[in-house]
Scaffold this motif. Structure first.
Motif: not given
Ligand code: PLP
Length: 420
Positions: A247-250, A255-256, A322-326, A351-352
């Motif tokens: 999700t763009g974080k580990l 995110h919360y 990179r996942g977030a960018a993809l 994120g991804a």
């Protein structure tokens, strides 16, 4: 070897209950690509159902497992322990959400992590009840099925399930379920079905996986935390599908602005090796007595070696960013196609972890178009997974290591499949 022969042998030798999506058979795989026994190439946007965030056969994972294989492959951690199990627990404790002392226990499958999270929550609270959500998926064991909020195909013919499990609707804006509706339903449960003082845990996915990549709104997660705090209930985040950079974080819970008491994880944790975990507040994790937790294969040394390499690779290669960018690239692509593909009802995710939901002209779910898109993509060599309570969502789970050129090729195929 021919795919058609293998299909015939599969039908004769294995039960239909183990449903198989593809009619071709894997021969080898590398990063984001897979070849079948007839030499056909596929771009893998399924990644073994969210397991391969670090791609197929990442060289550092292979190396770590090979090195472990030279030393020992199994002792049963509960009989003869090994240091790598502790090292992985320390690393997960340091990285999982929550600024409090944590402990981690390892298991083998996602369902087993969920089972154990419930065992731990019951042992810690002395209460039986568990609340889960419609559209949620928590595995195929008895408690996993009981918690799962989707009947077909997961629960049909398999009951009765463990008792004291209750469901509330998960927020789903597109289908008219607001955060307030979900919270009202929880309060209604407490009035009509179960005394909140008998509830051990509320378990939820921060982004529902099988349920359709529904992202939990922040106010919903905050409200869950509030209800848990008010009644002494433990909040369990099932991060089996959302974890390890998807999700763009580990972890998606980053995110919360609230933290769960327990987190379940599996899938991309060990990049293709069977390993799962429950991480949580140290005092809660210590509630079960010695011998109450574990399993013969739980925390297998090869899987643990692979997981340690996964954490290094995610960090060293900047895969979370990179996942977030993809994911953004995919989101832009799908958003750009909306005006040309009227079936696109919603593009959502974080994120991804992106999905597209398809609808008919009258706004109702469109599982037929979803299957067509999947079939057309597969004909062109792109492996896509569907999900969603109505089977009308395509989810994207490409490895975060996917090469730029392969990603571009995959997106071109996706566009062709949507526009055909
Ligand atoms: C959120 C979630 N929990 C639990 C599970 C069960 O994991 P496993 O299939 O490894 O038992 C899954 C599997 O898809 C999942 O997505």
């Amino acid at each position: 070897m021919k795919n058609a022969d293998l299909v015939r042998r599969k039908d004769a030798a294995t039960p239909r209950g183990v449903g198989v999506m593809c009619n071709f058979y894997a021969e080898r795989a590398e990063n984001s690509e897979l070849w079948d026994v007839e030499g056909n190439r596929y771009i893998d946007f399924a990644a073994g159902i969210a397991v391969l965030n670090t791609g197929h056969r990442h060289p550092r994972l292979v190396q770590a497992m090979q090195a472990q294989m030279e030393r020992f492959t199994h002792t049963a951690y509960q009989i003869v322990p090994y240091a790598s199990y502790i090292e992985l627990a320390e690393k997960i404790n340091a990285r999982a959400p929550g600024a409090f002392a944590k402990k981690t226990a390892f298991f083998t499958t996602g369902a087993e992590a969920v089972e154990n999270a419930i065992k731990i929550a019951r042992a810690a609270t002395g209460r039986p009840g568990v609340i889960a959500f419609s559209g949620g998926f928590h595995g195929r064991t008895m408690m996993g099925m009981a918690l799962t909020g989707k009947v077909v195909p997961y629960k049909v013919g398999f009951g009765p399930f463990p008792g004291d499990v209750f469901h509330a609707p998960y927020p789903y804006g597109l289908h008219g379920v607001s955060v307030q509706d979900s919270i009202n339903a929880l309060h209604q449960l407490f009035k009509a079905d179960v005394d909140p003082k008998r509830v051990a845990a509320i378990i939820f996915e921060p982004v529902q996986g099988e349920g359709g990549f529904n992202v939990a709104p922040a106010e919903f997660v905050r409200a869950l935390r509030g209800i848990c705090d008010e009644h002494g209930i433990l909040l369990v985040a099932d991060e089996v599908q959302t974890g390890f950079g998807r999700t763009g974080k580990l972890f998606a819970m980053e995110h919360y602005d609230v933290t769960p008491d327990l987190t379940t994880m599996a899938k991309s944790l060990a990049g293709g090796m069977p390993l799962s975990a429950v991480c949580g507040r140290a005092e809660i994790m210590d509630a079960p007595a010695p011998g109450g937790l574990g399993g013969t294969y739980a925390g297998n040394p090869l899987a643990v070696a692979s997981a340690l390499a996964v954490l290094d690779v995610l960090e060293d290669e900047g895969l979370i960013e990179r996942g977030a960018a993809l994911g953004q690239r995919l989101q832009d692509k799908l958003d750009g196609l909306k005006s040309r593909v009227p079936e696109i009802g919603e593009v959502r995710g974080v994120g991804a972890m992106i999905a597209v939901e398809f609808r008919k002209a009258d706004g109702s779910p469109n599982p037929e178009f979803t299957r067509q898109v999947q079939d057309r993509a597969l004909e062109r060599g792109l492996l896509l997974l569907s999900c969603g309570v109505y089977g009308n969502v395509v989810r994207f789970l490409f490895p975060l290591t996917i090469q730029d050129a392969v990603m571009a090729e995959g997106l071109d195929i996706l566009q062709a499949a949507l526009l055909q």
